[in-house]
Design a protein around this motif. Structure first.
Motif, PDB file in Angstrom:
ATOM      1  N   ALA A  83       0.822  -1.213   0.000  1.00  0.00           N
ATOM      2  CA  ALA A  83       0.000   0.000   0.000  1.00  0.00           C
ATOM      3  C   ALA A  83       0.854   1.260   0.000  1.00  0.00           C
ATOM      4  O   ALA A  83       0.525   2.250  -0.659  1.00  0.00           O
ATOM      5  N   TYR A  84       1.967   1.228   0.706  1.00  0.00           N
ATOM      6  CA  TYR A  84       2.798   2.421   0.823  1.00  0.00           C
ATOM      7  C   TYR A  84       3.584   2.723  -0.455  1.00  0.00           C
ATOM      8  O   TYR A  84       4.225   3.766  -0.560  1.00  0.00           O
ATOM      9  N   ALA A  85       3.525   1.811  -1.415  1.00  0.00           N
ATOM     10  CA  ALA A  85       4.173   2.045  -2.706  1.00  0.00           C
ATOM     11  C   ALA A  85       3.191   2.636  -3.719  1.00  0.00           C
ATOM     12  O   ALA A  85       3.568   2.931  -4.853  1.00  0.00           O
ATOM     13  N   TYR A  86       1.919   2.815  -3.305  1.00  0.00           N
ATOM     14  CA  TYR A  86       0.914   3.352  -4.231  1.00  0.00           C
ATOM     15  C   TYR A  86       1.332   4.740  -4.730  1.00  0.00           C
ATOM     16  O   TYR A  86       1.850   5.562  -3.973  1.00  0.00           O
ATOM     17  N   GLU A  87       1.083   4.986  -6.019  1.00  0.00           N
ATOM     18  CA  GLU A  87       1.305   6.312  -6.588  1.00  0.00           C
ATOM     19  C   GLU A  87       0.157   6.669  -7.521  1.00  0.00           C
ATOM     20  O   GLU A  87      -0.317   5.819  -8.285  1.00  0.00           O
ATOM     21  N   PRO A  88      -0.311   7.913  -7.461  1.00  0.00           N
ATOM     22  CA  PRO A  88      -1.315   8.349  -8.438  1.00  0.00           C
ATOM     23  C   PRO A  88      -0.701   8.364  -9.834  1.00  0.00           C
ATOM     24  O   PRO A  88       0.522   8.512  -9.979  1.00  0.00           O
ATOM     25  N   LEU A  89      -1.531   8.185 -10.843  1.00  0.00           N
ATOM     26  CA  LEU A  89      -1.029   8.144 -12.218  1.00  0.00           C
ATOM     27  C   LEU A  89      -0.852   9.568 -12.732  1.00  0.00           C
ATOM     28  O   LEU A  89      -1.810  10.244 -13.100  1.00  0.00           O
ATOM     29  N   LEU A  90       0.404  10.012 -12.739  1.00  0.00           N
ATOM     30  CA  LEU A  90       0.754  11.374 -13.142  1.00  0.00           C
ATOM     31  C   LEU A  90       1.948  11.321 -14.082  1.00  0.00           C
ATOM     32  O   LEU A  90       2.722  10.366 -14.068  1.00  0.00           O
ATOM     33  N   PRO A  91       2.126  12.352 -14.918  1.00  0.00           N
ATOM     34  CA  PRO A  91       3.323  12.395 -15.772  1.00  0.00           C
ATOM     35  C   PRO A  91       4.581  12.509 -14.919  1.00  0.00           C
ATOM     36  O   PRO A  91       4.553  13.092 -13.829  1.00  0.00           O
ATOM     37  N   ASP A  92       5.682  11.936 -15.410  1.00  0.00           N
ATOM     38  CA  ASP A  92       6.917  11.936 -14.627  1.00  0.00           C
ATOM     39  C   ASP A  92       7.636  13.284 -14.718  1.00  0.00           C
ATOM     40  O   ASP A  92       7.162  14.228 -15.356  1.00  0.00           O
ATOM     41  N   ASP A  93       8.814  13.362 -14.072  1.00  0.00           N
ATOM     42  CA  ASP A  93       9.507  14.654 -13.976  1.00  0.00           C
ATOM     43  C   ASP A  93      10.203  15.077 -15.261  1.00  0.00           C
ATOM     44  O   ASP A  93      10.885  16.107 -15.285  1.00  0.00           O
ATOM     45  N   GLU A  94      10.014  14.313 -16.337  1.00  0.00           N
ATOM     46  CA  GLU A  94      10.482  14.768 -17.643  1.00  0.00           C
ATOM     47  C   GLU A  94       9.498  15.787 -18.233  1.00  0.00           C
ATOM     48  O   GLU A  94       9.825  16.503 -19.186  1.00  0.00           O
ATOM     49  N   HIS A  95       8.303  15.855 -17.673  1.00  0.00           N
ATOM     50  CA  HIS A  95       7.291  16.793 -18.137  1.00  0.00           C
ATOM     51  C   HIS A  95       7.425  18.121 -17.397  1.00  0.00           C
ATOM     52  O   HIS A  95       7.989  18.192 -16.303  1.00  0.00           O
ATOM     53  N   GLU A  96       6.902  19.181 -18.003  1.00  0.00           N
ATOM     54  CA  GLU A  96       6.935  20.501 -17.387  1.00  0.00           C
ATOM     55  C   GLU A  96       6.229  20.462 -16.031  1.00  0.00           C
ATOM     56  O   GLU A  96       5.253  19.735 -15.839  1.00  0.00           O
ATOM     57  N   LEU A  97       6.726  21.275 -15.104  1.00  0.00           N
ATOM     58  CA  LEU A  97       6.161  21.313 -13.767  1.00  0.00           C
ATOM     59  C   LEU A  97       4.675  21.689 -13.799  1.00  0.00           C
ATOM     60  O   LEU A  97       3.866  21.106 -13.069  1.00  0.00           O
ATOM     61  N   SER A  98       4.313  22.632 -14.649  1.00  0.00           N
ATOM     62  CA  SER A  98       2.907  23.042 -14.738  1.00  0.00           C
ATOM     63  C   SER A  98       2.010  21.890 -15.184  1.00  0.00           C
ATOM     64  O   SER A  98       0.878  21.749 -14.707  1.00  0.00           O
ATOM     65  N   ASP A 148       1.569  28.312  -9.620  1.00  0.00           N
ATOM     66  CA  ASP A 148       2.536  28.820  -8.650  1.00  0.00           C
ATOM     67  C   ASP A 148       3.057  27.655  -7.820  1.00  0.00           C
ATOM     68  O   ASP A 148       2.303  26.778  -7.419  1.00  0.00           O
ATOM     69  N   GLY A 149       4.319  27.666  -7.544  1.00  0.00           N
ATOM     70  CA  GLY A 149       4.919  26.586  -6.763  1.00  0.00           C
ATOM     71  C   GLY A 149       6.136  26.033  -7.478  1.00  0.00           C
ATOM     72  O   GLY A 149       6.230  26.065  -8.713  1.00  0.00           O
ATOM     73  N   ASP A 150       7.078  25.529  -6.685  1.00  0.00           N
ATOM     74  CA  ASP A 150       8.309  24.988  -7.261  1.00  0.00           C
ATOM     75  C   ASP A 150       8.322  23.465  -7.129  1.00  0.00           C
ATOM     76  O   ASP A 150       7.349  22.853  -6.696  1.00  0.00           O
ATOM     77  N   GLU A 151       9.440  22.883  -7.536  1.00  0.00           N
ATOM     78  CA  GLU A 151       9.565  21.422  -7.518  1.00  0.00           C
ATOM     79  C   GLU A 151       9.383  20.861  -6.104  1.00  0.00           C
ATOM     80  O   GLU A 151       8.727  19.828  -5.915  1.00  0.00           O
ATOM     81  N   GLU A 152       9.922  21.536  -5.128  1.00  0.00           N
ATOM     82  CA  GLU A 152       9.823  21.062  -3.746  1.00  0.00           C
ATOM     83  C   GLU A 152       8.366  21.048  -3.281  1.00  0.00           C
ATOM     84  O   GLU A 152       7.919  20.101  -2.630  1.00  0.00           O
ATOM     85  N   GLU A 153       7.622  22.100  -3.621  1.00  0.00           N
ATOM     86  CA  GLU A 153       6.218  22.147  -3.224  1.00  0.00           C
ATOM     87  C   GLU A 153       5.416  21.059  -3.928  1.00  0.00           C
ATOM     88  O   GLU A 153       4.546  20.424  -3.335  1.00  0.00           O
ATOM     89  N   TYR A 154       5.715  20.843  -5.208  1.00  0.00           N
ATOM     90  CA  TYR A 154       5.021  19.791  -5.944  1.00  0.00           C
ATOM     91  C   TYR A 154       5.250  18.432  -5.288  1.00  0.00           C
ATOM     92  O   TYR A 154       4.303  17.663  -5.095  1.00  0.00           O
ATOM     93  N   LEU A 155       6.493  18.132  -4.934  1.00  0.00           N
ATOM     94  CA  LEU A 155       6.812  16.836  -4.321  1.00  0.00           C
ATOM     95  C   LEU A 155       6.125  16.684  -2.967  1.00  0.00           C
ATOM     96  O   LEU A 155       5.684  15.592  -2.611  1.00  0.00           O
ATOM     97  N   TYR A 156       6.018  17.784  -2.225  1.00  0.00           N
ATOM     98  CA  TYR A 156       5.329  17.746  -0.941  1.00  0.00           C
ATOM     99  C   TYR A 156       3.859  17.396  -1.142  1.00  0.00           C
ATOM    100  O   TYR A 156       3.306  16.530  -0.448  1.00  0.00           O
ATOM    101  N   LEU A 157       3.216  18.057  -2.114  1.00  0.00           N
ATOM    102  CA  LEU A 157       1.803  17.786  -2.394  1.00  0.00           C
ATOM    103  C   LEU A 157       1.615  16.379  -2.946  1.00  0.00           C
ATOM    104  O   LEU A 157       0.637  15.701  -2.613  1.00  0.00           O
ATOM    105  N   PHE A 158       2.558  15.939  -3.767  1.00  0.00           N
ATOM    106  CA  PHE A 158       2.492  14.586  -4.322  1.00  0.00           C
ATOM    107  C   PHE A 158       2.494  13.542  -3.206  1.00  0.00           C
ATOM    108  O   PHE A 158       1.696  12.601  -3.214  1.00  0.00           O
ATOM    109  N   GLU A 159       3.398  13.714  -2.238  1.00  0.00           N
ATOM    110  CA  GLU A 159       3.480  12.761  -1.129  1.00  0.00           C
ATOM    111  C   GLU A 159       2.215  12.789  -0.286  1.00  0.00           C
ATOM    112  O   GLU A 159       1.730  11.745   0.162  1.00  0.00           O
TER     113      GLU A 159
END
Length: 210
Positions: A83-98, A148-159
């Motif tokens: 369960a702790y390995a679950y990830e939502p289906l989102l584009p990877d970090d090769e895609h633009e942050l927006s 608005d938001g940077d890579e760090e904020e995105y990763l925080y929200l992702f987690e």
């Protein structure tokens, strides 16, 4: 976060190329919410559900992928370690942050919709989590069509987002084909007013007032 190839994002993009009712991230969020409260279903079950949501039917290949991934998510979430390995289906970090912020927003919106469809009753603590998730679903781009938001904020929200299904998973799960949206309400079972009063608490988090 896994690559598009390993996560299956590429497979979804290909399978749902001609289906544009919602994004694949939003559909994945919807599916995940259903899998925390419902048993896996077959292709027919997903087709019926999409019909009742007034979506066009995807191709047979797309329905098959949805069915198989839903089974995988269901089995993973009920296993304490997986369960702790679950990830939502989102584009990877090769895609633009927006693009990734938009997909995260879409997933959150789809998940909230799925909670309502699955008729899940939430505890007070769970309601607070979903209220926070609703804030992510309401994120809007700025005047330059960027988020608005940077890579760090995105990763925080992702987690934060990816752990919500883990915490909400129900042991006693329903049959999707028995949900009210598919089965319909029998005559005399509930009046329209009673039905409105019985809406699950998640709708409060979505800003719906009765």
């Amino acid at each position: 976060m896994m690559s598009d190839y390993l996560s299956g994002f590429d497979d979804w993009v290909e399978a749902f190329t001609d289906w544009t009712d919602v994004s694949i991230s939003e559909l994945h969020g919807l599916m995940t919410a259903l899998m925390i409260a419902c048993q896996p279903t077959d292709v027919e079950g997903w087709a019926l559900l999409l019909d009742e949501l007034s979506f066009a039917r995807p191709s047979d290949k797309a329905l098959q992928i949805l069915t198989e991934y839903a089974q995988d998510v269901s089995f993973a979430l009920k296993d304490k370690d997986d369960a702790y390995a679950y990830e939502p289906l989102l584009p990877d970090d090769e895609h633009e942050l927006s693009e990734r912020f938009l997909a995260l927003k879409d997933w959150a919106g789809g998940f909230i919709t799925g909670l309502g469809v699955a008729e899940i009753t939430l505890s007070d603590d769970e309601r607070e989590q979903i209220a926070d998730l609703a804030k992510i679903a309401s994120i809007r781009p700025n005047e330059n069509e960027e988020f608005d938001g940077d890579e760090e904020e995105y990763l925080y929200l992702f987690e934060f987002v990816r752990m919500i299904p883990v915490g909400l998973f129900r042991k006693n799960r329903k049959n999707i084909k028995e949900l009210s949206i598919i089965k319909g309400l029998a005559m005399g079972r509930l009046t329209a007013q009673e039905s409105q009063k019985s809406l699950p608490p998640v709708f409060d988090a979505m800003g719906v007032r009765q």
